[in-house]
Structures are given as C-alpha cells and as structure tokens.
Motif scaffolding. Structure first.
Motif, PDB file in Angstrom:
ATOM      1  N   GLU A   1     -41.950 -18.822 -75.443  1.00  0.00           N
ATOM      2  CA  GLU A   1     -40.544 -18.989 -75.803  1.00  0.00           C
ATOM      3  C   GLU A   1     -39.699 -17.830 -75.300  1.00  0.00           C
ATOM      4  O   GLU A   1     -38.515 -18.010 -74.992  1.00  0.00           O
ATOM      5  N   PHE A   2     -40.300 -16.646 -75.213  1.00  0.00           N
ATOM      6  CA  PHE A   2     -39.572 -15.506 -74.652  1.00  0.00           C
ATOM      7  C   PHE A   2     -39.344 -15.720 -73.165  1.00  0.00           C
ATOM      8  O   PHE A   2     -38.234 -15.511 -72.662  1.00  0.00           O
ATOM      9  N   GLN A   3     -40.378 -16.112 -72.454  1.00  0.00           N
ATOM     10  CA  GLN A   3     -40.267 -16.336 -71.015  1.00  0.00           C
ATOM     11  C   GLN A   3     -39.225 -17.396 -70.702  1.00  0.00           C
ATOM     12  O   GLN A   3     -38.485 -17.282 -69.713  1.00  0.00           O
ATOM     13  N   GLU A   4     -39.138 -18.414 -71.526  1.00  0.00           N
ATOM     14  CA  GLU A   4     -38.181 -19.492 -71.283  1.00  0.00           C
ATOM     15  C   GLU A   4     -36.736 -19.013 -71.399  1.00  0.00           C
ATOM     16  O   GLU A   4     -35.838 -19.584 -70.776  1.00  0.00           O
ATOM     17  N   ARG A   5     -36.514 -17.954 -72.177  1.00  0.00           N
ATOM     18  CA  ARG A   5     -35.149 -17.451 -72.352  1.00  0.00           C
ATOM     19  C   ARG A   5     -34.725 -16.522 -71.218  1.00  0.00           C
ATOM     20  O   ARG A   5     -33.547 -16.186 -71.096  1.00  0.00           O
ATOM     21  N   LEU A   6     -35.666 -16.103 -70.400  1.00  0.00           N
ATOM     22  CA  LEU A   6     -35.348 -15.195 -69.309  1.00  0.00           C
ATOM     23  C   LEU A   6     -34.685 -15.929 -68.147  1.00  0.00           C
ATOM     24  O   LEU A   6     -34.943 -17.111 -67.914  1.00  0.00           O
ATOM     25  N   ASP A   7     -33.858 -15.202 -67.401  1.00  0.00           N
ATOM     26  CA  ASP A   7     -33.319 -15.753 -66.163  1.00  0.00           C
ATOM     27  C   ASP A   7     -34.448 -15.912 -65.157  1.00  0.00           C
ATOM     28  O   ASP A   7     -35.475 -15.213 -65.213  1.00  0.00           O
ATOM     29  N   ALA A   8     -34.249 -16.821 -64.209  1.00  0.00           N
ATOM     30  CA  ALA A   8     -35.294 -17.146 -63.231  1.00  0.00           C
ATOM     31  C   ALA A   8     -35.851 -15.924 -62.499  1.00  0.00           C
ATOM     32  O   ALA A   8     -37.068 -15.832 -62.304  1.00  0.00           O
ATOM     33  N   PRO A   9     -35.022 -14.968 -62.062  1.00  0.00           N
ATOM     34  CA  PRO A   9     -35.584 -13.811 -61.345  1.00  0.00           C
ATOM     35  C   PRO A   9     -36.593 -13.017 -62.176  1.00  0.00           C
ATOM     36  O   PRO A   9     -37.603 -12.539 -61.645  1.00  0.00           O
ATOM     37  N   TYR A  10     -36.336 -12.884 -63.471  1.00  0.00           N
ATOM     38  CA  TYR A  10     -37.279 -12.157 -64.326  1.00  0.00           C
ATOM     39  C   TYR A  10     -38.572 -12.946 -64.503  1.00  0.00           C
ATOM     40  O   TYR A  10     -39.667 -12.370 -64.497  1.00  0.00           O
ATOM     41  N   ARG A  11     -38.456 -14.245 -64.659  1.00  0.00           N
ATOM     42  CA  ARG A  11     -39.671 -15.067 -64.786  1.00  0.00           C
ATOM     43  C   ARG A  11     -40.516 -14.949 -63.530  1.00  0.00           C
ATOM     44  O   ARG A  11     -41.749 -14.862 -63.594  1.00  0.00           O
TER      45      ARG A  11
END
Length: 218
Positions: free
Chosen positions: A114-124
């Motif tokens: 759920e944390f990863q899903e909230r990140l912008d694409a570049p951070y993921r």
C-alpha cells in the motif's frame, strides 16, 4: 554543475539531514513536513519541490541508505576470500541494520504494497531498480560460493526468497528492539551468527540439489 542545480542539491541534502535528525529524536511517523522544513531552515512550500509527500521523503531515505549499504557489501565481498565472502557479507548486512534501527523500521514500512502504490511512478521504478541490483549481487555472491557453478535465474530467485524471509525477520527483530523484553534475552551477536549459519546451510543444501538436476541447466 549549474549554480541552480547546486543550490537544489544542497537544499535536498539539508532536508534529508534534517529528517534523519528529527527521526532520531521522536517517532518518525509523527514528524511533519513542516517540522522538517523548519529544522532545515527551508520554507515548507520549497520542500514539495523536492519531495511531493512524506512517502517520497521516506522512499528517498531508504533508497539512499540501500545504495550505500550495497556499495559497502560489494566492496566487502570483493575483498574477501571465496570461502568466507558470503558469511562476511550476510553478517555485515545485519550489522548495517543494527547500526540504524530507525532505518530498519522505515525499510519495512516502505516495503508494504500500500505504501508503494502511493508513490509516484519514478520512485516505484527506483525501488524496482534497487531490488534488481540486490538480486544481481546475490546471484554473483552465490556463484562465487558455489565455485562459479552457475544456477539459472529462476533457481537463484527461488533461493533468494528464503534469504529474503530470513533477512526480513532479522530486520523486524531489530526494528522491534531486539530481545531485551524476553525472559531470557538473547545477545544479538549470537542471534546474527545463528541466522547466518542457517542461511548459508540452507543455500548450500538447496543449491546442491538444484545443480544435481540436469534440467536446471537447460
């Protein structure tokens, strides 16, 4: 580097340093962006030019430390003999976590879906890239430990799952404060040694079985 770029980098480093200091003084999940801005001497609005959210700030801290830790582990592996390289690397990885329990907590937090899903694409993407770097290093380390007998990518991935489970268990133990609350506390140094032995024994056993299967090389 242009002056504006230098200034941007200086501000960003100041924000990261301020966040680290504040996280060491109080629960990291309660620290606000405004507090980080004040500690860094930077306007709150400027913070969002560097980190659009607290999640992005957490991500950057974890990614930076993960990169630094990986560089240290690679150097340690290169300076070690084939016989003890894996043991030294695993043991050092545990010491890296112990040196920064707060960072261990952040790593566990940032690994949540759920944390990863909230990140912008570049951070993921940066997290995926970092994972690939660690997987590549693990494959290289395993090859050396097996006297340069190569396993398939899928076999290495399967072995990595077991290692990841052990490492995440150690990280969770460090993040929770160790064993001080147990009726018979266990010294962390001894705990690290036993888990390291377990990981290496399991890898050698499983790898030997995989190498004995002709189909794994086709």
């Amino acid at each position: 580097m242009r002056y504006q770029d230098q200034l941007f980098e200086q501000r960003e480093n100041a924000l990261l340093d301020a966040a680290r200091r504040l996280f060491a003084e109080q629960p990291w999940d309660r620290v606000t962006i405004a507090e980080v801005a004040i500690a860094a001497g930077i306007g709150k609005g400027t913070v969002y030019k560097h980190f659009p959210s607290k999640e992005a700030l957490y991500a950057r801290l974890v990614l930076d430390l993960s990169q630094a830790n990986l560089l240290e582990l690679r150097a340690l592996h290169a300076a070690s003999t084939a016989q003890d390289a894996m043991r030294r690397v695993i043991r050092r990885a545990f010491e890296q976590m112990l040196a920064n329990p707060l960072q261990a907590q952040l790593c566990l937090h940032c690994d949540r879906p759920e944390f990863q899903e909230r990140l912008d694409a570049p951070y993921r993407q940066q997290f995926r890239d970092m994972e690939e770097l660690y997987q590549g290093f693990f494959s290289e380390m395993l090859s050396v430990a097996l006297n340069n007998q190569a396993l398939s990518a899928s076999d290495c991935q399967n072995l990595l799952w077991g290692v990841e489970a052990c490492v995440n268990g150690v990280m969770a133990r460090i993040a929770s404060g160790g064993f001080a609350h147990w009726a018979e506390p266990i010294a962390l140094a001894e705990y690290f040694d036993r888990v390291t032995d377990f990981i290496i024994a399991g890898l050698r056993s499983q790898a030997s079985e995989l190498l004995a299967q002709p189909l794994c090389h086709e």
